[in-house]
Motif scaffolding. Structure first.
Motif, PDB file in Angstrom:
ATOM      1  N   TYR A 286       0.832  -1.220  -0.081  1.00 36.41           N
ATOM      2  CA  TYR A 286      -0.082  -0.177   0.144  1.00 36.41           C
ATOM      3  C   TYR A 286       0.685   1.225   0.040  1.00 36.41           C
ATOM      4  CZ  TYR A 286      -3.240   3.796   1.241  1.00 36.41           C
ATOM      5  OH  TYR A 286      -3.889   4.942   1.181  1.00 36.41           O
TER       6      TYR A 286
ATOM      7  N   ARG B  48     -11.234   6.276   1.027  1.00 35.96           N
ATOM      8  CA  ARG B  48     -11.895   5.647  -0.320  1.00 35.96           C
ATOM      9  C   ARG B  48     -10.818   4.759  -0.948  1.00 35.96           C
ATOM     10  NH1 ARG B  48     -11.518   5.464  -5.235  1.00 35.96           N
ATOM     11  NH2 ARG B  48      -9.928   7.213  -5.305  1.00 35.96           N
ATOM     12  N   GLU B  49      -9.705   5.404  -1.053  1.00 30.40           N
ATOM     13  CA  GLU B  49      -8.530   4.675  -1.585  1.00 30.40           C
ATOM     14  C   GLU B  49      -8.058   3.632  -0.784  1.00 30.40           C
ATOM     15  OE1 GLU B  49      -5.289   7.199  -4.115  1.00 30.40           O
ATOM     16  OE2 GLU B  49      -4.600   6.590  -2.113  1.00 30.40           O
TER      17      GLU B  49
ATOM     18  N   SER C  16      -9.708   1.851   1.601  1.00 31.18           N
ATOM     19  CA  SER C  16     -10.694   0.675   1.773  1.00 31.18           C
ATOM     20  C   SER C  16     -10.965  -0.056   0.207  1.00 31.18           C
ATOM     21  CB  SER C  16     -12.077   1.448   2.001  1.00 31.18           C
ATOM     22  OG  SER C  16     -12.451   2.448   0.852  1.00 31.18           O
ATOM     23  N   SER C  17     -10.804   0.846  -0.809  1.00 30.26           N
ATOM     24  CA  SER C  17     -10.642  -0.131  -2.097  1.00 30.26           C
ATOM     25  C   SER C  17      -9.520  -1.054  -2.153  1.00 30.26           C
ATOM     26  CB  SER C  17     -10.580   1.007  -3.484  1.00 30.26           C
ATOM     27  OG  SER C  17     -11.772   1.775  -3.391  1.00 30.26           O
TER      28      SER C  17
ATOM     29  N   CYS D  86     -10.090  -3.991   0.267  1.00 32.18           N
ATOM     30  CA  CYS D  86     -11.156  -4.825  -0.316  1.00 32.18           C
ATOM     31  C   CYS D  86     -10.595  -5.605  -1.233  1.00 32.18           C
ATOM     32  CB  CYS D  86     -12.350  -3.889  -0.786  1.00 32.18           C
ATOM     33  SG  CYS D  86     -13.597  -5.046  -1.390  1.00 32.18           S
ATOM     34  N   ALA D  87      -9.708  -4.922  -2.103  1.00 30.09           N
ATOM     35  CA  ALA D  87      -9.206  -5.813  -3.377  1.00 30.09           C
ATOM     36  C   ALA D  87      -8.307  -6.751  -2.763  1.00 30.09           C
ATOM     37  CB  ALA D  87      -8.340  -4.842  -4.362  1.00 30.09           C
TER      38      ALA D  87
ATOM     39  N   SER E 218      -4.939  -2.381  -9.051  1.00 29.37           N
ATOM     40  CA  SER E 218      -4.665  -1.247  -8.589  1.00 29.37           C
ATOM     41  C   SER E 218      -4.181   0.003  -9.370  1.00 29.37           C
ATOM     42  CB  SER E 218      -2.951  -1.426  -7.655  1.00 29.37           C
ATOM     43  OG  SER E 218      -3.093  -2.261  -6.802  1.00 29.37           O
TER      44      SER E 218
ATOM     45  N   VAL F 145      -8.210   0.683 -11.067  1.00 31.85           N
ATOM     46  CA  VAL F 145      -9.307   0.807 -10.010  1.00 31.85           C
ATOM     47  C   VAL F 145      -8.814   1.560  -8.917  1.00 31.85           C
ATOM     48  CG1 VAL F 145     -11.010   0.029  -8.780  1.00 31.85           C
ATOM     49  CG2 VAL F 145     -10.458  -1.261 -11.022  1.00 31.85           C
ATOM     50  N   ILE F 146      -7.889   1.184  -8.272  1.00 32.34           N
ATOM     51  CA  ILE F 146      -7.742   1.818  -6.841  1.00 32.34           C
ATOM     52  C   ILE F 146      -6.906   3.378  -7.288  1.00 32.34           C
ATOM     53  CG2 ILE F 146      -6.448   1.614  -4.632  1.00 32.34           C
ATOM     54  CD1 ILE F 146      -7.249  -1.445  -5.256  1.00 32.34           C
TER      55      ILE F 146
ATOM     56  N   LYS G 173      -9.284   9.793 -11.758  1.00 30.89           N
ATOM     57  CA  LYS G 173     -10.630   9.799 -12.026  1.00 30.89           C
ATOM     58  C   LYS G 173     -10.899  11.256 -12.190  1.00 30.89           C
ATOM     59  CE  LYS G 173     -11.508   5.388  -9.975  1.00 30.89           C
ATOM     60  NZ  LYS G 173     -12.051   4.736  -8.916  1.00 30.89           N
TER      61      LYS G 173
END
Length: 134
Positions: free
Chosen positions: A56, A76-77, A79-80, A83-84, A126, A129-130, A134
């Motif tokens: 991380y 948010r980052e 937790s994503s 989760c992944a 990573s 998505v993460i 965006k």
């Protein structure tokens, strides 16, 4: 030409380097755990926790240069990411259990194979998505 290729694939090359560091942490912790008599699945969890921490921090700051953009974005980052990586841990369990318990392959060989498969999938998640812009 080589400089252009390095620049083009810089994040991937950095990911491979830090992924190698995380892989060494993961496999090293796993093998030490087994050597200490810890059940291989518990050793796998301990190895996953340490490697996930390394991954991380290196992904956020050194690979994808995500930086700090406020608490909400960071949560948010994170937790994503967790989760992944938790889904990757489930895949990890299946590969380790299948290789060691069912197929009776050596633990080190199974763990190396596992790290390659899970590492490739983690990179894709990573990057797209993460830590994506965006």
């Amino acid at each position: 030409m080589i400089a252009r290729l390095i620049k083009k694939y810089c994040s991937f090359l950095t990911y491979v380097f830090w992924g190698g560091v995380a892989t060494l942490v993961n496999i090293g912790t796993f093998m030490v755990s087994i050597h200490l008599g810890i059940h291989y699945q518990m050793g796998n969890v301990i190895a996953w926790l340490l490697a996930t921490l390394v991954t991380y921090l290196s992904n956020k700051f050194l690979v994808f240069h995500s930086g700090y953009h406020g608490v909400q974005q960071m949560l948010r980052e994170l937790s994503s990411f967790l989760c992944a990586r938790s889904l990757a841990l489930l895949m990890d369990f299946v590969i380790i259990w299948t290789g060691i318990s069912l197929l009776r392959y050596p633990a080190l060989a199974v763990k190396i194979f596992d790290n390659v498969v899970v590492g490739i999938l983690n990179y894709l998640v990573s990057k797209w998505v993460i830590f994506s812009e965006k």
